[in-house]
Design an enzyme around this catalytic site. Structure first.
Site, mmCIF file in Angstrom:
data_model
loop_
_atom_site.group_PDB
_atom_site.id
_atom_site.type_symbol
_atom_site.label_atom_id
_atom_site.label_comp_id
_atom_site.label_asym_id
_atom_site.label_seq_id
_atom_site.Cartn_x
_atom_site.Cartn_y
_atom_site.Cartn_z
ATOM 1 N N GLY A 46 0.102 -2.174 10.127
ATOM 2 C CA GLY A 46 -0.107 -3.437 9.435
ATOM 3 C C GLY A 46 1.131 -3.822 8.646
ATOM 4 C CD GLN A 51 4.157 -4.305 3.759
ATOM 5 O OE1 GLN A 51 3.262 -4.710 4.485
ATOM 6 N NE2 GLN A 51 4.525 -3.039 3.720
ATOM 7 C CB CYS A 89 2.520 1.380 2.278
ATOM 8 S SG CYS A 89 3.067 -0.317 2.065
ATOM 9 C CG LEU A 90 5.378 -0.015 7.740
ATOM 10 C CD1 LEU A 90 5.487 -1.220 8.666
ATOM 11 C CD2 LEU A 90 5.954 1.232 8.397
ATOM 12 C CG HIS A 131 -2.684 -1.056 2.972
ATOM 13 N ND1 HIS A 131 -2.328 0.216 2.554
ATOM 14 C CD2 HIS A 131 -1.511 -1.734 3.112
ATOM 15 C CE1 HIS A 131 -1.008 0.276 2.457
ATOM 16 N NE2 HIS A 131 -0.487 -0.887 2.786
ATOM 17 C CD GLU A 132 -1.015 -4.357 5.813
ATOM 18 O OE1 GLU A 132 -0.158 -5.005 5.162
ATOM 19 O OE2 GLU A 132 -0.845 -3.173 6.144
ATOM 20 C CG HIS A 135 0.873 -5.282 1.020
ATOM 21 N ND1 HIS A 135 1.877 -4.742 0.259
ATOM 22 C CD2 HIS A 135 0.597 -4.361 1.972
ATOM 23 C CE1 HIS A 135 2.188 -3.535 0.732
ATOM 24 N NE2 HIS A 135 1.429 -3.263 1.774
HETATM 25 NI NI NI Z 1 1.443 -1.569 2.938
#
Ligand code: NI
Length: 160
Positions: A46, A51, A89-90, A131-132, A135
């Site tokens: 995701g 991000q 998380c990226l 999660h997304e 963000h």
């Molecule tokens: Ni993330």
């Protein structure tokens, strides 16, 4: 195909509230394509627009590698159940931590034509959606980690 630079924890853009998408322009479509490319390139499931430094309510998800999901202006309608698992998380590279989340989620979002739809998810998909969406309001999973944030490499050692 364009890979965008993924912002990392500590970058203030990750703590801002994103704006509602009111129209999908060529630039928006390019951003969406780039977000998918960037997510797949980084091996993530995701990615949210902040991000890659863009404060818009846009999320891409693919938990199987074969089911790309785009959520524009997502709103969580319903959650139930519970799951605990390691999350990453990226924007927090090399780290993982235990987070308890609902096991089911129903989300309302808009597609590329700004037509509304609803999507249900369980397990990893539910986790990814929540999660997304977090963000988009400036939140990272590290705020919810139970116990310590671990190095992914340590976790792999443990499992050997
Ligand atoms: Ni993330």
């Amino acid at each position: 195909m364009a890979i965008r630079n993924i912002r990392e924890i500590g970058d203030p853009v990750l703590n801002k509230t994103c704006k509602v998408v009111k129209e999908v322009t060529d630039r928006t479509r390019e951003l969406i394509n780039d977000m998918f490319d960037t997510m797949y390139d980084a091996g993530g499931v995701g990615l949210a627009a902040p991000q890659v430094g863009i404060l818009k309510r846009l999320v891409v998800i693919d938990v199987t590698g074969e089911e790309p999901i785009l959520l524009i202006n997502p709103v969580i309608l319903e959650t139930s159940g519970e799951q605990s698992g390691n999350e990453g998380c990226l924007s927090v590279p090399g780290k993982t931590g235990m987070v308890t989340r609902p096991n089911y989620v129903k989300v309302k979002a808009y597609d590329k034509e700004l037509k509304p739809f609803e999507l249900e998810g369980t397990e990893l998909l539910a986790r990814a959606i929540i999660h997304e969406v977090e963000h988009l309001d400036g939140h990272l999973y590290v705020e919810k980690v139970e116990g310590e944030l671990m190095n992914v490499s340590d976790l792999e050692d443990e499992e050997d």
